[in-house]
Enzyme design. Structure first.
Site, PDB file in Angstrom:
ATOM      1  N   CYS A 186       0.837  -0.953  -0.117  1.00 29.50           N
ATOM      2  CA  CYS A 186      -0.022   0.123   0.005  1.00 29.50           C
ATOM      3  C   CYS A 186       0.967   1.414  -0.066  1.00 29.50           C
ATOM      4  CB  CYS A 186      -0.982   0.055   1.400  1.00 29.50           C
ATOM      5  SG  CYS A 186      -1.669   1.537   1.222  1.00 29.50           S
ATOM      6  N   CYS A 190      -0.380   4.032   2.291  1.00 32.53           N
ATOM      7  CA  CYS A 190      -0.138   3.913   3.555  1.00 32.53           C
ATOM      8  C   CYS A 190       1.327   4.024   4.037  1.00 32.53           C
ATOM      9  CB  CYS A 190      -0.568   2.422   3.998  1.00 32.53           C
ATOM     10  SG  CYS A 190      -2.170   1.861   3.399  1.00 32.53           S
ATOM     11  N   ASP A 191       2.126   3.559   3.105  1.00 29.04           N
ATOM     12  CA  ASP A 191       3.618   3.395   3.577  1.00 29.04           C
ATOM     13  C   ASP A 191       4.453   4.287   2.765  1.00 29.04           C
ATOM     14  OD1 ASP A 191       2.701   1.655   5.407  1.00 29.04           O
ATOM     15  OD2 ASP A 191       3.059  -0.091   4.333  1.00 29.04           O
TER      16      ASP A 191
END
Ligand SMILES: Cc1cc2nc3c(=O)[nH]c(=O)nc-3n(C[C@H](O)[C@H](O)[C@H](O)COP(=O)(O)OP(=O)(O)OC[C@H]3O[C@@H](n4cnc5c(N)ncnc54)[C@H](O)[C@@H]3O)c2cc1C
Length: 334
Positions: free
Chosen positions: A137, A140-141
């Protein structure tokens, strides 16, 4: 009917951010919901470490956040059951869920929140570094890789979008693809090929993620030429697997319309499916955003939609009887 068979006004299937948020809202609407957790209590966030985009927490560990959400839903009155729904009959109301334990639950309304799974390569080294340099992701990261070199694997829209997005952070992004053409839309391909931070490595597949054990972290990605077998090591601090997602729609795939590879279709702007009384929320319905906060938002919407539906059908009033916790009389472990 045995004591393991029960009826609930609202059955929530799934215990990720969508399910627990639906539990909080449905409980506060006095609907006394039952929530069945499934094989992964807490959902996808229990498989990650730092989460930095959950509003109100600058940084929180995924498993801690989900434990708090569970405690919140339980405190509001959600009856949380550790079981798996193995079949769901949506052909008539009340709807019927049969569970792995043998329990049968009937429900006036159902909220589906079974989420989705990122597809992984299946390498032992990928498993070892998941959450420590290996991610599925970028939204997300990506932020964790500011100024670093990154490898993205895949050739579809997801891979190209993730590679482009990651150039906001990374000093260099190498896109590894086993073919010499991309499946992504032409416009995305053009953007990718023009981006000076992106290098594309055709005809290669990831062989191994290489890194340190203490502390756990990625240092390089070993790739193999699919025709010549030649091995190359690409220095990288992060590997993003972008080979697609699989929504967990098996329970309903023959009963509800799906689109974009299995995502449950809902009426835009709502969580209503084509079956009155059946609502769907979170990653199960969402092939675009796939975030904890958007899933939680949809969980809220689903509970409000269910409340409205039950009120219209005269079924939302609070009953005097208290439903047992779990299927039987025992309270689940805190
Ligand atoms: C490694 C990783 C890191 C991530 N990091 C972030 C991040 O930093 N920030 C962010 O916003 N998002 C992040 N995400 C995405 C985020 O986790 C998801 O968007 C979110 O969890 C989706 O929530 P959900 O409630 O829809 O479903 P999920 O979290 O997928 O939960 C699905 C639930 O359904 C249950 N279930 C499935 N089938 C059944 C069944 N038959 N019976 C009963 N229950 C069932 C499962 O047990 C599970 O509890 C990350 C995802 C991953 C994989």
């Amino acid at each position: 009917m045995t004591d393991r068979n029960t009826h609930t006004k609202v059955l929530i299937v799934g215990s990720g951010p969508a399910g627990y948020t639906a539990g909080v809202y449905a409980s506060r609407a006095m609907l006394e919901p039952m929530l069945i957790q499934g094989i992964e209590p807490g959902g996808q966030l229990t498989t990650t470490t730092e989460v930095e985009n959950w509003p109100g927490d600058t940084e929180v560990q995924g498993p801690d956040l989900m434990a708090r959400m569970e405690a919140h839903a339980r405190a509001m009155g959600t009856n949380i059951v550790h079981d798996i729904v193995t079949s769901l009959d949506l052909s008539k109301r009340p709807f019927t869920a049969t569970c792995d334990s043998g329990a049968v639950v009937t429900a006036d309304a159902v909220i589906l929140a079974t989420g989705a799974r990122a597809k992984w390569l299946g390498l032992p080294s990928e498993e070892k570094f998941k959450g420590f340099g290996v991610s599925a992701c970028a939204t997300c990261d990506g932020f964790f890789y500011r100024g670093q070199e990154i490898v993205v694997v895949g050739g579809g829209n997801t891979a190209v979008e993730e590679a482009l997005f990651l150039t906001n952070f990374a000093s260099k992004v190498t896109l590894v693809h086993r073919r010499d053409t991309l499946r992504a839309e032409k416009i995305l391909q053009d953007r990718l090929l023009k981006n000076p931070k992106i290098v594309t490595l055709w005809h290669h597949a990831v062989e191994e993620v290489v890194g340190t054990t203490s502390p756990l972290g990625v240092e390089a990605v070993r790739v193999k030429h699919v025709e010549t077998g030649e091995i190359t090591e690409i220095p990288a601090k992060g590997l993003f697997i972008a080979i697609g997602h699989a929504p967990a729609s098996e329970l309903v795939k023959d009963q509800l319309e799906t689109h974009n590879g299995g995502y449950v279709k809902v009426e835009p702007g709502t969580t209503r499916t084509a079956i009155p009384g059946v609502f769907a929320a979170g990653d199960l319905t969402d092939h675009i955003y796939r975030q904890a906060v958007t899933s939680a938002g949809m969980g809220c919407m689903a509970a409000l939609d269910a409340e409205r539906f039950l009120a219209e059908h005269g079924e939302a009033e609070r009953e005097d009887v208290t439903l047992p916790l779990g299927y039987g009389a025992e309270a689940p472990a805190e």
